[in-house]
Design a protein around this motif. Structure first.
Motif, PDB file in Angstrom:
ATOM      1  N   LYS A 457      45.995  18.903  71.451  1.00 16.41           N
ATOM      2  CA  LYS A 457      44.913  19.538  72.205  1.00 16.41           C
ATOM      3  C   LYS A 457      44.400  18.586  73.286  1.00 16.41           C
ATOM      4  CE  LYS A 457      41.263  22.334  72.882  1.00 16.41           C
ATOM      5  NZ  LYS A 457      41.362  23.701  73.413  1.00 16.41           N
ATOM      6  N   LEU A 458      44.226  17.304  72.933  1.00 15.48           N
ATOM      7  CA  LEU A 458      43.711  16.320  73.877  1.00 15.48           C
ATOM      8  C   LEU A 458      44.780  15.847  74.854  1.00 15.48           C
ATOM      9  CD1 LEU A 458      41.540  14.089  71.472  1.00 15.48           C
ATOM     10  CD2 LEU A 458      40.792  15.995  72.901  1.00 15.48           C
ATOM     11  N   TYR A 459      46.024  15.810  74.398  1.00 15.66           N
ATOM     12  CA  TYR A 459      47.137  15.333  75.228  1.00 15.66           C
ATOM     13  C   TYR A 459      48.242  16.390  75.241  1.00 15.66           C
ATOM     14  CZ  TYR A 459      44.789  10.820  74.812  1.00 15.66           C
ATOM     15  OH  TYR A 459      43.864   9.805  74.864  1.00 15.66           O
ATOM     16  N   PRO A 460      48.012  17.519  75.909  1.00 18.71           N
ATOM     17  CA  PRO A 460      48.963  18.652  75.870  1.00 18.71           C
ATOM     18  C   PRO A 460      50.309  18.334  76.508  1.00 18.71           C
ATOM     19  CG  PRO A 460      47.251  19.022  77.515  1.00 18.71           C
ATOM     20  CD  PRO A 460      46.839  17.822  76.749  1.00 18.71           C
ATOM     21  N   ASN A 461      50.428  17.276  77.267  1.00 18.94           N
ATOM     22  CA  ASN A 461      51.688  16.917  77.911  1.00 18.94           C
ATOM     23  C   ASN A 461      52.387  15.752  77.224  1.00 18.94           C
ATOM     24  OD1 ASN A 461      51.383  18.916  79.943  1.00 18.94           O
ATOM     25  ND2 ASN A 461      49.951  17.542  81.034  1.00 18.94           N
ATOM     26  N   SER A 462      51.987  15.468  75.985  1.00 21.49           N
ATOM     27  CA  SER A 462      52.587  14.342  75.257  1.00 21.49           C
ATOM     28  C   SER A 462      53.789  14.811  74.448  1.00 21.49           C
ATOM     29  CB  SER A 462      51.560  13.687  74.328  1.00 21.49           C
ATOM     30  OG  SER A 462      52.189  12.715  73.510  1.00 21.49           O
ATOM     31  N   ALA A 463      54.976  14.504  74.925  1.00 19.60           N
ATOM     32  CA  ALA A 463      56.185  14.837  74.187  1.00 19.60           C
ATOM     33  C   ALA A 463      56.221  14.116  72.844  1.00 19.60           C
ATOM     34  CB  ALA A 463      57.419  14.461  75.022  1.00 19.60           C
ATOM     35  N   ARG A 488      58.923  22.308  72.088  1.00 19.82           N
ATOM     36  CA  ARG A 488      57.881  21.972  73.050  1.00 19.82           C
ATOM     37  C   ARG A 488      58.018  20.515  73.498  1.00 19.82           C
ATOM     38  NH1 ARG A 488      55.353  22.699  77.445  1.00 19.82           N
ATOM     39  NH2 ARG A 488      53.219  21.902  77.524  1.00 19.82           N
ATOM     40  N   SER A 489      58.365  19.622  72.574  1.00 21.66           N
ATOM     41  CA  SER A 489      58.566  18.214  72.916  1.00 21.66           C
ATOM     42  C   SER A 489      59.722  18.069  73.901  1.00 21.66           C
ATOM     43  CB  SER A 489      58.850  17.398  71.655  1.00 21.66           C
ATOM     44  OG  SER A 489      59.115  16.049  71.977  1.00 21.66           O
ATOM     45  N   LEU A 490      60.784  18.862  73.693  1.00 18.79           N
ATOM     46  CA  LEU A 490      61.956  18.787  74.562  1.00 18.79           C
ATOM     47  C   LEU A 490      61.654  19.343  75.950  1.00 18.79           C
ATOM     48  CD1 LEU A 490      64.779  17.666  74.135  1.00 18.79           C
ATOM     49  CD2 LEU A 490      65.564  19.990  73.601  1.00 18.79           C
ATOM     50  N   GLU A 491      60.779  20.351  76.014  1.00 10.73           N
ATOM     51  CA  GLU A 491      60.360  20.867  77.317  1.00 10.73           C
ATOM     52  C   GLU A 491      59.648  19.773  78.121  1.00 10.73           C
ATOM     53  OE1 GLU A 491      57.896  24.294  76.898  1.00 10.73           O
ATOM     54  OE2 GLU A 491      59.364  25.386  75.703  1.00 10.73           O
ATOM     55  N   LEU A 492      58.828  19.025  77.438  1.00 12.38           N
ATOM     56  CA  LEU A 492      58.054  17.979  78.107  1.00 12.38           C
ATOM     57  C   LEU A 492      58.911  16.759  78.433  1.00 12.38           C
ATOM     58  CD1 LEU A 492      54.842  18.251  75.902  1.00 12.38           C
ATOM     59  CD2 LEU A 492      55.000  18.838  78.331  1.00 12.38           C
ATOM     60  N   ASN A 493      59.909  16.501  77.621  1.00 13.55           N
ATOM     61  CA  ASN A 493      60.786  15.356  77.846  1.00 13.55           C
ATOM     62  C   ASN A 493      62.214  15.743  77.470  1.00 13.55           C
ATOM     63  OD1 ASN A 493      62.059  12.896  78.126  1.00 13.55           O
ATOM     64  ND2 ASN A 493      61.170  11.992  76.254  1.00 13.55           N
ATOM     65  N   PRO A 494      62.982  16.250  78.430  1.00 11.20           N
ATOM     66  CA  PRO A 494      64.362  16.696  78.148  1.00 11.20           C
ATOM     67  C   PRO A 494      65.267  15.570  77.638  1.00 11.20           C
ATOM     68  CG  PRO A 494      63.589  17.552  80.253  1.00 11.20           C
ATOM     69  CD  PRO A 494      62.582  16.546  79.810  1.00 11.20           C
ATOM     70  N   GLN A 495      64.848  14.329  77.781  1.00  8.63           N
ATOM     71  CA  GLN A 495      65.655  13.191  77.310  1.00  8.63           C
ATOM     72  C   GLN A 495      65.335  12.795  75.875  1.00  8.63           C
ATOM     73  OE1 GLN A 495      68.001  12.284  79.481  1.00  8.63           O
ATOM     74  NE2 GLN A 495      67.084  13.830  80.858  1.00  8.63           N
TER      75      GLN A 495
END
Length: 508
Positions: A457-463, A488-495
């Protein structure tokens, strides 16, 4: 001739006059309890010691002479109170001259053999040897004496506090290897601190002793007590009777245990008057001692009371100093003024301890008042109060509160804290580490998931947080939620190779 010279911070000169005082004239206002007194010798087997005047190489476990004053409700019919001479019997033992004839005491130790001092030895005190202790539990005060001094040097103050419902325990200030200090005062400071810590354990054996403890020290004992407070959570308050921590801050900093940031309990320092210029010059004393107090300046986490008694010299913060010490005509006040101020020292000590150990609101108001409001004459006492600085709200503070609430409603809890502490920010890494600690423990897995949900919730872009949340769901057997979080983690960081591998396994 005298055997030793009492060493204190402010050195005696040749300008001395005899003192005319008495316990009756000091007239401390004792409380409701009678006072019992015990003295015995305990042993610390973790350290060795030698008797210096035995002239042998023999070493044995360190002896710890123990003096205890305590509340008593016993009727004292047909019982005689202790005399000052009885206390000097304790002094003789602690000085390792047990067999010295009493008529030699004043010749042998620190005080002039005058008719006035001989008369002091016969004075009666308010303590009764071996009296039965009162029922119940009482807060504890551990007293650390001045440089190489006896456990009974402040006996009148100790009796006074015991009569008001405190247990007071003390041992002498003695060196690491022998009765006498070495030239290494940093080492001796640590030794006295260890002796005080020994007394913390010793007094815990007594049913009459409560868990709440304050430490009180005079002169060199003040230094040792600072170390004790910073490493003992049981200590709830510190009283310093012109403690040397004001004058020798550099000595404190030599200790690996000293940290002013750890001074986090109420602290009251009562100081002597300003040293006159003639004494500074003749005794080669740094004039900065009148103004500097580096420890006071360094404390940020506790409430600090700084009092200056304008009619007291250093030695007059002890009973023996008031009664027996010769007066320095260059600076010492008249005896009636000294006794009156010593009485105020006792009052402020009592009120401070009532406020900090017993939670007495009236006592707290007393020590917060201007001294004149409490009845002190104008110019007798100067008071400064330093309050703790407002600290930033930390993740540890947040977590302690979350733990109490069993990690429920973490988002709402965070938002409520943010309203009061607008700069508060939870580090992403702390949430990730805490969540993993909790989620891999089967007993707290649900709480770990709640922490991760707050994190995303606080860090929505944290893979990374979504990857950890997925690992938590996987550990708990919830494959559906695990797949959602890994995706969702893979969306944020495909690597994110871990998410790729986990999803491949889960979708087989």
């Amino acid at each position: 001739m005298r055997l030793t010279i009492l060493q204190i911070l402010i050195f005696f000169s040749g300008n001395l006059i005899a003192a005319q005082t008495s316990l009756k004239e000091i007239n401390l206002e004792n409380g409701a309890y009678k006072v019992g007194f015990r003295h015995y010798t305990a042993t610390d087997s973790t350290r060795t010691y030698s008797r210096i005047f035995d002239y042998t190489n023999k070493k044995f476990s360190r002896p710890i002479p123990v003096s205890i004053w305590y509340p008593s409700e016993q009727e004292m019919v047909n019982r005689e109170p202790l005399t000052v001479l009885d206390y000097f019997e304790v002094l003789k033992e602690e000085e390792e001259w047990e067999h010295l004839p009493n008529d030699q005491i004043l010749n042998w130790f620190y005080y002039a053999n005058t008719p006035a001092n001989q008369k002091h030895l016969l004075e009666t005190t308010t303590a009764y040897g071996g009296a039965r202790s009162a029922k119940g539990k009482f807060p504890v005060i551990i007293y650390a004496p001045s440089f190489q001094a006896s456990s009974i040097e402040n006996f009148a103050l100790c009796e006074y506090l015991a009569s008001h419902g405190f247990v007071v325990i003390s041992s002498p200030s003695r060196g690491t290897e022998t009765r006498w200090f070495s030239n290494n005062n940093a080492k001796e400071m640590e030794t006295q601190a260890r002796d005080v810590e020994y007394l913390i354990k010793e007094i815990s054996k007594y049913p009459v002793a409560d868990d709440d403890i304050a430490i009180m020290g005079f002169s060199f004992g003040g230094l040792s007590n600072i170390l004790v407070q910073t490493r003992n959570d049981k200590v709830k308050a510190v009283v310093s009777l012109d403690g040397t921590e004001r004058y020798q801050y550099g000595l404190l900093t030599q200790s690996p245990f000293f940290d002013a940031f750890k001074m986090d309990v109420p602290y009251m320092h009562m100081a002597q008057k300003d040293i006159p210029e003639i004494v500074l010059k003749e005794d080669k004393i740094d004039a900065a001692l009148n103004t500097e107090f580096k420890l006071y300046d360094s404390i940020t986490k506790s409430k600090v009371y700084r009092l200056k008694f304008h009619n007291l010299s250093h030695t007059h913060f002890s009973t023996l100093g008031v009664l027996f010490a010769e007066r320095d005509k260059r600076q010492d006040k008249r005896d009636p003024e000294i006794m009156k101020s010593y009485k105020w020292v006792a009052r402020y000590t009592l009120q401070f301890l009532e406020a900090t150990l017993k939670g007495d609101k009236n006592a707290l108001q007393y020590i917060d008042n201007d001294p004149q409001y409490n009845g002190a004459a104008d110019g007798l006492i100067t008071l400064q109060i330093k309050r703790p600085e407002k600290e930033a709200y930390t993740f540890q503070d947040f977590h302690e509160l979350a733990l109490k609430k069993n990690y429920k409603n973490l988002v709402q809890l965070h938002d409520s804290i943010l309203k009061k502490h607008t700069s508060f920010k939870i580090p992403e890494g702390n949430l990730n580490t805490l969540g993993l600690q909790l989620v891999f423990n089967p007993k707290t897995s649900d709480q770990g998931i709640k922490v991760f949900l707050l994190g995303t919730k606080l860090y929505p872009n944290s893979a990374n947080l979504y990857d950890s949340l997925a690992e938590g769901y996987l550990f708990m057997g919830n494959d559906k939620k695990a797949i959602e979080s890994f995706e969702r983690s893979l969306e944020l960081n495909p690597q994110n190779q871990n998410a790729i591998n986990r999803l491949e396994q889960l979708k087989k």
